[in-house]
Design a protein around this motif. Structure first.
Motif, short mmCIF file in Angstrom:
data_model
loop_
_atom_site.label_atom_id
_atom_site.label_comp_id
_atom_site.label_asym_id
_atom_site.label_seq_id
_atom_site.Cartn_x
_atom_site.Cartn_y
_atom_site.Cartn_z
N PHE A 165 29.79 56.54 4.52
CA PHE A 165 29.85 55.58 5.62
C PHE A 165 30.19 56.26 6.94
CE2 PHE A 165 30.28 52.41 2.18
CZ PHE A 165 29.36 51.49 2.64
N GLU A 166 30.87 57.39 6.89
CA GLU A 166 31.12 58.15 8.11
C GLU A 166 29.81 58.69 8.68
OE1 GLU A 166 33.61 62.13 9.55
OE2 GLU A 166 33.91 61.28 7.54
N LYS A 167 28.96 59.24 7.80
CA LYS A 167 27.65 59.72 8.25
C LYS A 167 26.77 58.56 8.72
CE LYS A 167 28.03 64.16 7.19
NZ LYS A 167 27.88 65.24 8.18
N LEU A 168 26.83 57.44 7.99
CA LEU A 168 26.02 56.29 8.37
C LEU A 168 26.45 55.75 9.73
CD1 LEU A 168 23.82 54.28 7.53
CD2 LEU A 168 25.60 52.92 6.41
N GLY A 169 27.76 55.68 9.97
CA GLY A 169 28.25 55.23 11.27
C GLY A 169 27.85 56.18 12.39
N GLU A 170 27.85 57.48 12.10
CA GLU A 170 27.42 58.46 13.10
C GLU A 170 25.95 58.26 13.48
OE1 GLU A 170 26.86 63.33 13.43
OE2 GLU A 170 28.02 62.45 11.78
N VAL A 171 25.10 57.99 12.48
CA VAL A 171 23.69 57.75 12.75
C VAL A 171 23.50 56.46 13.55
CG1 VAL A 171 21.49 57.22 11.66
CG2 VAL A 171 22.88 59.07 10.78
N TYR A 172 24.27 55.42 13.22
CA TYR A 172 24.17 54.16 13.96
C TYR A 172 24.57 54.34 15.42
CZ TYR A 172 23.34 51.27 9.82
OH TYR A 172 22.79 50.69 8.72
N ARG A 173 25.61 55.14 15.66
CA ARG A 173 26.04 55.35 17.05
C ARG A 173 25.01 56.14 17.85
NH1 ARG A 173 30.95 55.97 14.29
NH2 ARG A 173 30.65 58.24 14.15
N ARG A 174 24.27 57.00 17.18
CA ARG A 174 23.26 57.79 17.89
C ARG A 174 22.06 56.95 18.33
NH1 ARG A 174 22.16 63.12 14.22
NH2 ARG A 174 24.31 63.90 14.03
N HIS A 175 21.54 56.15 17.39
CA HIS A 175 20.23 55.53 17.60
C HIS A 175 20.25 54.01 17.70
CE1 HIS A 175 18.41 59.44 16.71
NE2 HIS A 175 19.21 59.53 15.67
#
Length: 549
Positions: A165-175
């Motif tokens: 979920f940390e990686k998923l949140g990082e991707v959401y913040r980017r795009h």
């Protein structure tokens, strides 16, 4: 009601007549009143009928407790209050507090069932207690568990899921992805031998059969991709044969592509997943201005530099889920694959009923899949899968504490996290005690994290400590520091430049290693061919030796 008898549907109306059952008043008499009445009868020599009327106790009940108390070899005043509590015919072995603790543990931990054979000598809980316990706690039921490998049970823990979920949140913040730009892809197998469903048969009959195509069938791999909006990309079918004629796609879902496999298994590989990626890009139409997120597992076919370059050039962000966690974190596994297999088996059973003495082959798989695909991949099922995994809407706390309890067996300190590893002394105690002492801090942290009582609380709570003694929590042996030939995979964004460069370097090292191995093999074969002896010359030499002798 709809009843299926060998492929024929029988419609009927179900009539249910239930006889009202009077509720039995168990334990309606206060144990303190029973104790006072028994003391009056045995100590003060009162009549049983007089004491029963005085305290409002049935005469037969009081007589039974009086007879039971007379058989004890101790004074009546010293008998515990639980002695005057009703045990019914269920032979309650545990107290009310212990039973409530056991029911709570069974609800939360789903503990394994105990032996039901009653041991009267050890006063152990048996069949009678089990039936009474299940009747008193209606929230419990005996169910057949689904087989879950140890790897899946231990890999699904809070740390691993938190990293995802940390990686998923990082991707959401980017795009800032929306529902229509979030996709999930996975494969499943469609066999020519289906799994039969339930049928109506004679009660008590030992063997009940249902006709299938064969004992072992051929497997066709189906690649499915869905979005968080409820849409899906036309699937890809991989047949276990080199050539793939168009007749194999007869009756398949519209837009389906087919490809042959060089291996007999028909599984996904790097080349085939590259073909599917081109198909996905043509259907979803991603771009760098409008990127999409593709969530997938850690299969070896995903790790290809050519594939990652294609994905990055077309705006496809690839995020992998942690290994052995797809049964919880992958939307397709949560709400789509099971209905798809169920509808496929149902269509296969209908096919076998309608076509007598005809088997299901690879040429029929597409047709059966075309009938099951729209029934299983409904928008409701797809959206439910993304919601239950916490991917969309984004919810890192979607999993409750009790869902992580299966990883408790492997929650042990890592050797690299310990400053000094002191080997257990052979004279300090048993091996089991030494191993348990190493995990005390880790156990307390895990129990506090999951809402379980700590060791101090367990010692204070006698009922819970007795429950742990009955069914102790399983625990793995100490971790060992080992060197892996293949690095263990984890959740990562494959299209990120550092990850992509690492995969490219690994491919180059693998190609160099394979080249060196082929050179060594060729040199060995050349050496063997040079020293190979001519059989005619060897035979002539042996004849000359024999003649000389």
């Amino acid at each position: 009601m709809e009843l299926i008898l060998d492929g024929y549907i029988v419609m009927g109306k179900m009539v249910r007549k239930t006889k009202p059952v009077k509720e039995r008043k168990k334990g309606a008499v206060d144990p303190e009143l029973v104790q006072a009445a028994v003391i009056e009868v045995l100590v003060k020599k009162q009549k049983t009928l007089t004491s029963a009327k005085k305290y409002g106790i049935p005469r037969g009940t009081l007589r039974g407790y009086v007879t039971k108390a007379e058989k004890q070899n101790m004074e009546i005043e010293l008998l515990p209050l639980s002695f005057f509590s009703p045990a019914y015919v269920t032979r309650k072995i545990f107290t009310e507090e212990q039973e409530n603790a056991l029911a709570s543990a069974a609800t939360c931990l789903q503990i394994r069932s105990r032996e039901r054979n009653c041991n009267e000598n050890q006063n152990a809980a048996g069949e009678d207690w089990y039936r009474g316990f299940m009747a008193r706690h209606s929230q419990l039921a005996v169910r057949a568990p689904e087989a879950t490998s140890l790897g899946r049970a231990t890999a699904f823990n809070r740390v691993t899921v938190g990293k995802f979920f940390e990686k998923l949140g990082e991707v959401y913040r980017r795009h800032r992805f929306t529902a229509q730009n979030i996709w999930n892809v996975d494969e499943t197998g469609l066999s020519t031998v289906h799994k039969p469903g339930k049928i109506v048969a004679v009660k008590g009959q030992r063997q009940v059969g249902k006709v299938t195509s064969a004992e072992r069938g051929q497997n066709v791999t189906m690649c499915v991709c869905v979005s968080a909006m409820g849409n899906s990309v036309p699937p890809m079918l991989i047949f276990p044969r080199k050539k793939c004629p168009e007749i194999l796609l007869k009756g398949a879902p519209p837009g389906t592509i087919a490809h042959g496999s060089e291996t007999a298994s028909g599984w996904m590989c790097n080349e085939l997943f590259l073909v599917w990626m081109n198909h996905f890009i043509s259907q979803a139409r991603p771009s760098k201005a409008n990127p999409v997120l593709l969530i997938l597992d850690n299969h070896i076919s995903r790790y290809s530099s050519e594939l990652l370059e294609l994905a990055k050039e077309n705006g496809v962000v690839m995020l992998t889920v942690p290994p052995h966690t797809t049964h919880k974190l992958q939307p397709l596994d949560r709400s789509v694959m099971y209905p798809l297999k169920a509808f496929y088996n149902r269509e296969s059973a209908t096919f076998m009923t309608q076509h007598k003495c005809k088997t299901i082959s690879m040429y029929n798989v597409s047709e059966l899949c075309g009938k099951a695909y729209p029934k299983a991949l409904t928008p409701e099922n797809i959206i439910s899968g993304f919601r239950s995994t916490g991917i969309f809407p984004f919810d890192p706390n979607v999993f409750k504490d009790h869902e992580y309890l299966s990883s408790y067996v492997s929650d042990r300190p890592h050797p690299l996290d310990q400053d000094v590893l002191v080997p257990p002394s052979p004279v300090s105690g048993s091996r089991k005690d030494d191993a348990a002492s190493q995990f005390t801090d880790c156990d307390n942290a895990t129990q506090s994290l999951l809402g379980l009582p700590s060791d101090v609380d367990l010692l204070a709570d006698k009922s819970f400590s007795e429950l742990v003694d009955i069914s102790p929590f399983p625990k793995g042996s100490p971790r060992k520091q080992i060197r892996r030939a293949v690095k263990k995979k984890s959740t990562e964004i494959l299209t990120d430049t550092p990850v992509k460069e690492r995969i490219r370097q690994e491919e180059e090292l693998k190609a160099d290693r394979k080249c060196k191995e082929s050179q060594i093999t060729r040199s060995k074969q050349a050496t063997i061919s040079r020293v190979k002896v001519n059989p005619i010359m060897l035979r002539w030499s042996l004849m000359m030796i024999v003649t000389t002798v």
